[in-house]
Design a protein around this motif. Structure first.
Motif, short mmCIF file in Angstrom:
data_model
loop_
_atom_site.label_atom_id
_atom_site.label_comp_id
_atom_site.label_asym_id
_atom_site.label_seq_id
_atom_site.Cartn_x
_atom_site.Cartn_y
_atom_site.Cartn_z
N TYR A 1 1.00 -0.91 -0.11
CA TYR A 1 -0.25 0.21 0.66
C TYR A 1 1.14 1.04 0.29
N GLY A 2 1.66 1.30 -1.11
CA GLY A 2 2.37 2.39 -1.08
C GLY A 2 3.41 2.46 -0.12
N LEU A 3 4.09 1.47 0.67
CA LEU A 3 4.87 1.77 1.65
C LEU A 3 6.21 0.62 1.20
N GLY A 4 6.49 0.03 -0.03
CA GLY A 4 7.00 -0.22 -0.76
C GLY A 4 8.50 -0.03 -0.24
N LYS A 5 8.97 1.40 -0.49
CA LYS A 5 10.33 1.41 0.48
C LYS A 5 10.80 1.57 1.55
#
Length: 330
Positions: free
Chosen positions: A34-38
């Motif tokens: 949910y957009g927290l890949g980094k």
């Protein structure tokens, strides 16, 4: 010519011990999409004694893992919870807050002091401590013990050291309590026995008392930490901030922070330090006696040298300054 380097922003999700260990797997399985890949997960072990199954999972799913001293990292590296992920495991020493533990600005002690007037400051603090606890106001070597009373902390060695100190003519002040009522009752009985046997040169304060802990740090001559295992240990670091000489067992963070005055000069120099205390091997009476006797003998026979050692330990930096750089590098 100016070279502009790209800046990569990355979030760190820190998890600690078994209680937040499940976060590592939950994040990787359910949330990073949910957009927290980094974002990266760093898992820290403060004590491997509890929650091994949860810790094993956290080690698997974290990006990096740490524990609170290099020696403890080596001691537990073969544990099944650690071994298969040893490549991501690092030991970084804890630090203390020098503003919270500062004998110059401590509201719980009567006379403020620095390394420059440590002898006078600790003399006044010892007299105040003796008066508060009803101890004889003599100039005697005083051993301080501030500890949870659990088997990890070497309670059999604590008991032996109390008797040995009294045999050498010293005083003992212990502050601590036991979560196990059987151990608590055992120390209550010990306090009664000491009262009847030695006419009270010892005080066992079996409760939590924050102001008294500050006064013990300021007033005692030595701090005893004979732990069976100790991931880092903050007691010896806080004690040195107040000019106490640590007497410790060589394990975990105690080994990483206390360098024996007689045997560890070269090892201390390797860390950019000078020797700062007394340590011992083993977990028996002979071991603790070896360090304790040398410390008490130094008090009786080498006061000028011991006073210089008090000043030295106060000047050593056990704050977060160096560990913070290690964490930033990681």
């Amino acid at each position: 010519m100016c070279c502009l380097m790209p800046v990569i922003c990355q979030d760190i999700i820190p998890c600690h011990d078994w209680s937040s260990a499940p976060v590592a797997q939950l994040f990787k399985d359910q949330y990073r999409h949910y957009g927290l890949g980094k974002a990266r997960v760093v898992f820290t072990i403060h004590n491997l004694e509890f929650g091994a199954q949860l810790i094993t999972k956290a080690m698997e799913f974290s990006d990096k893992a740490t524990t609170v001293s290099p020696t403890y990292a080596r001691e537990i590296s073969g544990n099944p919870s650690i071994a298969s992920n040893i490549f991501k495991f690092h030991g970084i020493l804890n630090g203390i807050d020098p503003d919270m533990w500062d004998p110059y600005n401590d509201k719980f002690i009567q006379v403020s002091y620095t390394s420059e007037n440590v002898v006078e400051g600790k003399k006044a603090a010892k007299e105040a401590l003796q008066q508060r606890l009803g101890l004889k106001r003599d100039n005697l070597p005083m051993i301080g013990i501030i500890s949870r009373l659990t088997h990890q902390k070497g309670i059999h060695l604590i008991k032996h050291a109390i008797w040995r100190t009294l045999e050498r003519g010293g005083q003992v002040v212990l502050l601590g309590s036991a979560p196990d009522h059987r151990i608590q009752n055992d120390f209550v009985n010990l306090a009664n026995q000491l009262h009847s046997s030695y006419n009270d040169p010892a005080r066992l304060c079996l409760s939590y008392d924050e102001p008294l802990s500050h006064l013990i740090y300021a007033g005692a001559d030595f701090i005893l930490v004979p732990s069976i295992f100790e991931p880092c240990g903050l007691t010896q670091l806080t004690a040195m901030r107040y000019g106490l000489i640590p007497i410790v067992r060589k394990t975990g963070g105690l080994y990483d922070t206390v360098f024996d005055a007689d045997h560890d000069k070269e090892r201390a120099q390797g860390h950019g330090l000078e020797p700062n205390g007394f340590n011992f091997d083993g977990a028996d009476a002979a071991g603790v006696d070896y360090a304790l006797n040398r410390a008490i003998s130094a008090w009786y026979d080498g006061r000028e040298w011991l006073n210089s050692l008090c000043k030295r330990v106060m000047q050593q930096d056990w704050s977060w300054n160096r560990p913070a750089l290690d964490y930033l590098e990681l």
